[in-house]
Write a protein that holds these residues in place. Sequence first.
Motif, PDB file in Angstrom:
ATOM      1  N   GLU A  46       0.860  -1.130   0.042  1.00  0.00           N
ATOM      2  CA  GLU A  46       0.101   0.068  -0.018  1.00  0.00           C
ATOM      3  C   GLU A  46       0.836   1.370  -0.059  1.00  0.00           C
ATOM      4  O   GLU A  46       1.938   1.264   0.690  1.00  0.00           O
ATOM      5  CB  GLU A  46      -0.922   0.177   1.120  1.00  0.00           C
ATOM      6  N   PRO A  47       0.457   2.352  -0.622  1.00  0.00           N
ATOM      7  CA  PRO A  47       1.099   3.521  -0.769  1.00  0.00           C
ATOM      8  C   PRO A  47       1.363   4.362   0.478  1.00  0.00           C
ATOM      9  O   PRO A  47       0.024   4.150   1.450  1.00  0.00           O
ATOM     10  CB  PRO A  47       0.625   4.315  -1.808  1.00  0.00           C
ATOM     11  N   LYS A  48       2.204   4.821   0.791  1.00  0.00           N
ATOM     12  CA  LYS A  48       2.259   5.503   2.106  1.00  0.00           C
ATOM     13  C   LYS A  48       1.503   6.844   2.141  1.00  0.00           C
ATOM     14  O   LYS A  48       1.109   7.364   1.006  1.00  0.00           O
ATOM     15  CB  LYS A  48       3.629   6.059   2.368  1.00  0.00           C
ATOM     16  N   LYS A  49       0.652   6.983   3.246  1.00  0.00           N
ATOM     17  CA  LYS A  49      -0.374   8.103   3.243  1.00  0.00           C
ATOM     18  C   LYS A  49       0.564   9.479   3.405  1.00  0.00           C
ATOM     19  O   LYS A  49       1.384   9.411   4.405  1.00  0.00           O
ATOM     20  CB  LYS A  49      -1.358   7.889   4.373  1.00  0.00           C
ATOM     21  N   GLN A  50       0.408  10.402   2.523  1.00  0.00           N
ATOM     22  CA  GLN A  50       1.089  11.643   2.682  1.00  0.00           C
ATOM     23  C   GLN A  50       0.244  12.731   3.540  1.00  0.00           C
ATOM     24  O   GLN A  50      -0.952  12.524   3.466  1.00  0.00           O
ATOM     25  CB  GLN A  50       1.438  12.337   1.474  1.00  0.00           C
ATOM     26  N   ALA A  51       0.950  13.251   4.469  1.00  0.00           N
ATOM     27  CA  ALA A  51       0.188  14.382   5.269  1.00  0.00           C
ATOM     28  C   ALA A  51      -0.347  15.435   4.415  1.00  0.00           C
ATOM     29  O   ALA A  51       0.554  16.275   3.547  1.00  0.00           O
ATOM     30  CB  ALA A  51       0.832  14.730   6.497  1.00  0.00           C
ATOM     31  N   SER A  52      -1.490  15.844   4.705  1.00  0.00           N
ATOM     32  CA  SER A  52      -1.972  16.919   3.959  1.00  0.00           C
ATOM     33  C   SER A  52      -1.608  18.480   4.807  1.00  0.00           C
ATOM     34  O   SER A  52      -1.458  18.253   5.776  1.00  0.00           O
ATOM     35  CB  SER A  52      -3.355  16.873   3.724  1.00  0.00           C
ATOM     36  N   ARG A  53      -1.968  19.414   4.049  1.00  0.00           N
ATOM     37  CA  ARG A  53      -1.677  20.693   4.713  1.00  0.00           C
ATOM     38  C   ARG A  53      -2.520  21.110   6.006  1.00  0.00           C
ATOM     39  O   ARG A  53      -2.228  21.718   6.898  1.00  0.00           O
ATOM     40  CB  ARG A  53      -1.734  21.969   3.746  1.00  0.00           C
ATOM     41  N   ASN A  54      -3.838  20.236   5.995  1.00  0.00           N
ATOM     42  CA  ASN A  54      -4.654  20.539   7.130  1.00  0.00           C
ATOM     43  C   ASN A  54      -4.249  19.622   8.324  1.00  0.00           C
ATOM     44  O   ASN A  54      -4.839  19.974   9.301  1.00  0.00           O
ATOM     45  CB  ASN A  54      -6.044  20.273   6.627  1.00  0.00           C
TER      46      ASN A  54
END
Length: 61
Positions: free
Chosen positions: A50-58
């Motif tokens: 599974e691809p790593k979850k990238q943190a969004s700006r929020n």
Amino acid sequence: MLFDFIDIGMVRGIGTALVLIAFTCVTLWAYSGKRAKAFDDAANLPFADEPKKQASRNETP
């Protein structure tokens, strides 16, 4: 004859004892502390692709 003293009950008893010994050995092997890291890695294998979850700006880190 050489094996006159062995009957089916003795064969079944020996078989039961061997299975009990094998079960005990496998249980001790599976629950030993040395195997915990390998089992944790194996438990996470379904999630490895599974691809790593990238943190969004929020989201805060």
